[in-house]
Design a protein around this motif. Structure first.
Motif, PDB file in Angstrom:
ATOM      1  N   LYS A   1      -6.128  -3.681  -8.411  1.00 33.00           N
ATOM      2  CA  LYS A   1      -5.745  -3.408  -7.182  1.00 33.00           C
ATOM      3  C   LYS A   1      -6.726  -3.927  -5.787  1.00 33.00           C
ATOM      4  O   LYS A   1      -7.956  -3.660  -6.152  1.00 33.00           O
TER       5      LYS A   1
ATOM      6  N   ARG B   1       0.880  -1.313  -0.054  1.00 33.47           N
ATOM      7  CA  ARG B   1       0.043   0.022  -0.082  1.00 33.47           C
ATOM      8  C   ARG B   1       0.870   1.231  -0.009  1.00 33.47           C
ATOM      9  O   ARG B   1       1.876   1.137   0.437  1.00 33.47           O
TER      10      ARG B   1
ATOM     11  N   PRO C   1      -4.076   0.738  -2.079  1.00 35.83           N
ATOM     12  CA  PRO C   1      -3.447  -0.546  -2.700  1.00 35.83           C
ATOM     13  C   PRO C   1      -2.646  -0.268  -4.007  1.00 35.83           C
ATOM     14  O   PRO C   1      -2.958   0.391  -4.530  1.00 35.83           O
TER      15      PRO C   1
ATOM     16  N   SER D   1      -6.819  -5.234  -1.498  1.00 32.07           N
ATOM     17  CA  SER D   1      -6.045  -5.060  -0.337  1.00 32.07           C
ATOM     18  C   SER D   1      -6.850  -6.063   0.796  1.00 32.07           C
ATOM     19  O   SER D   1      -7.771  -6.497   0.309  1.00 32.07           O
ATOM     20  N   TYR D   2      -6.093  -6.570   1.699  1.00 31.39           N
ATOM     21  CA  TYR D   2      -6.876  -7.566   2.541  1.00 31.39           C
ATOM     22  C   TYR D   2      -7.046  -8.813   1.935  1.00 31.39           C
ATOM     23  O   TYR D   2      -8.039  -9.310   2.414  1.00 31.39           O
TER      24      TYR D   2
END
Length: 353
Positions: free
Chosen positions: A211, A183, A188, A213-214
């Protein structure tokens, strides 16, 4: 290789943590699990160091870290645990580096980082720790690559990454250090780069397809990077849970076409993920339900499909997890408040306790 069928996987609740914990770090030394730091229910970083002994299903309290911290990067160098950066009691990044000798049961301060960092990713190569990226006190990402020499107690600078980032995923394959995602200022990044330790140079690889995240990030035994689920961001849209799977084949140097991958059954993010007995496994996390998930699924490579496994005993997200001796331990996390749950996923033919 035959992989276990879905009904052979079994969850068992183990001895709970003394209190709810999140953003703690796990590592293995000699088949035993060490848990370091983390945050309590009011967000205070902890100095705790605890050892889980599977033989007696019990937690042992060990000497506390000199510096309370959460989200620290941890590397195992022989019988010693190196603890790097993280977030301190004032909620700011730390530059302090400490090392615990598991044989002596003692902490020692080590050479600090050049600057305070959180979200560092760490890997061990040839007995040295490679620390990648991080976020500084100014909340900006760093491109730094630094190497720690245990004998000299020195951090050496190596050529920096092309893309600054924190919370990246790192993996060592022969002499190459792969750095995927991460990040920048909470957003991200799709950057995917590899550092060649022999030529000391970086190469930019084809970017991650989206893109996210997590999500789950796994490397299989054939050197393939597997990205699972997560929160996907595109354009001006808000983040969306996804069940997408993307796979990068390092031998071919490209991402597999979407028709060559199989999406998970459930859209989810912030879950535990692991390779267990030749199968990709995802457990818990957050999805479109109002509360944390307890659902678990595993990919069958021969059938080319995801199959449901028994659910977790304690639904939660933001867990810390580790595979030790072909068993997945899932420790703490969040279910509205920090959780003290601790459970293990193993194949039923081998009774664990």
């Amino acid at each position: 290789m035959a992989v276990p069928s879905a009904h052979e996987f079994h969850w068992q609740s183990l001895s709970r943590l003394a209190s709810g914990r999140v953003y703690h770090s796990l590592c293995e030394v000699g088949g035993q699990m060490y848990m370091l730091g983390g945050c309590d229910a009011v967000g205070r970083p902890s100095p705790a160091l605890e050892l889980y002994s599977p033989e007696g299903d019990r937690w042992m309290t060990l000497p506390q870290m000199p510096t309370p911290r959460a989200g620290a990067a941890v590397a195992v160098l022989g019988k010693q645990i190196l603890v790097v950066g993280g977030v301190g009691e004032d909620q700011s990044p730390l530059k302090v580096v400490e090392m615990f000798n598991t044989e002596e049961g003692k902490w020692r301060k080590r050479s600090t980082l050049r600057e305070a960092l959180m979200g560092v990713s760490i890997t061990v190569k040839d007995g040295r720790a490679l620390a990648v990226g991080g976020m500084g006190a100014d909340l900006l990402p760093r491109s730094i690559l630094q190497q720690y020499d245990l004998r000299k107690d020195v951090w050496a600078l190596l050529p920096p990454m092309p893309t600054a980032r924190y919370d990246a995923n790192t993996h060592l394959l022969a002499n190459k250090l792969y750095v995927a995602g991460g990040r920048q200022c909470k957003r991200p990044v799709k950057a995917f780069e590899v550092f060649d330790a022999e030529t000391r140079s970086w190469t930019t690889l084809p970017s991650m397809p989206c893109k996210r995240s997590y999500g789950g990030v796994l490397w299989d035994v054939n050197g393939r990077l597997c990205l699972l689920g997560g929160l996907r961001q595109g354009g001006h849209q808000s983040s969306k849970f996804t069940k997408n799977v993307n796979i990068f084949d390092t031998s071919q140097g490209c991402w597999l076409k979407s028709e060559e991958t199989v999406a998970m059954k459930t859209k989810r993010a912030d879950f535990a993920s692991a390779f267990l007995r030749g199968r990709m496994v995802v457990a818990g996390g957050l999805g479109h339900e109002p509360s944390a998930l307890d659902t678990v699924e595993a990919f069958h490579p021969q059938k080319k499909k995801w199959e449901r496994l028994s659910p977790m005993n304690s639904p939660r997200c933001s867990t810390s997890s580790i595979v030790i001796r072909d068993r997945l331990l899932v420790v703490g996390g969040v279910n509205q408040v920090p959780s003290s749950a601790h459970e293990i996923l193993y194949v039923k033919e081998e009774e664990y306790l």
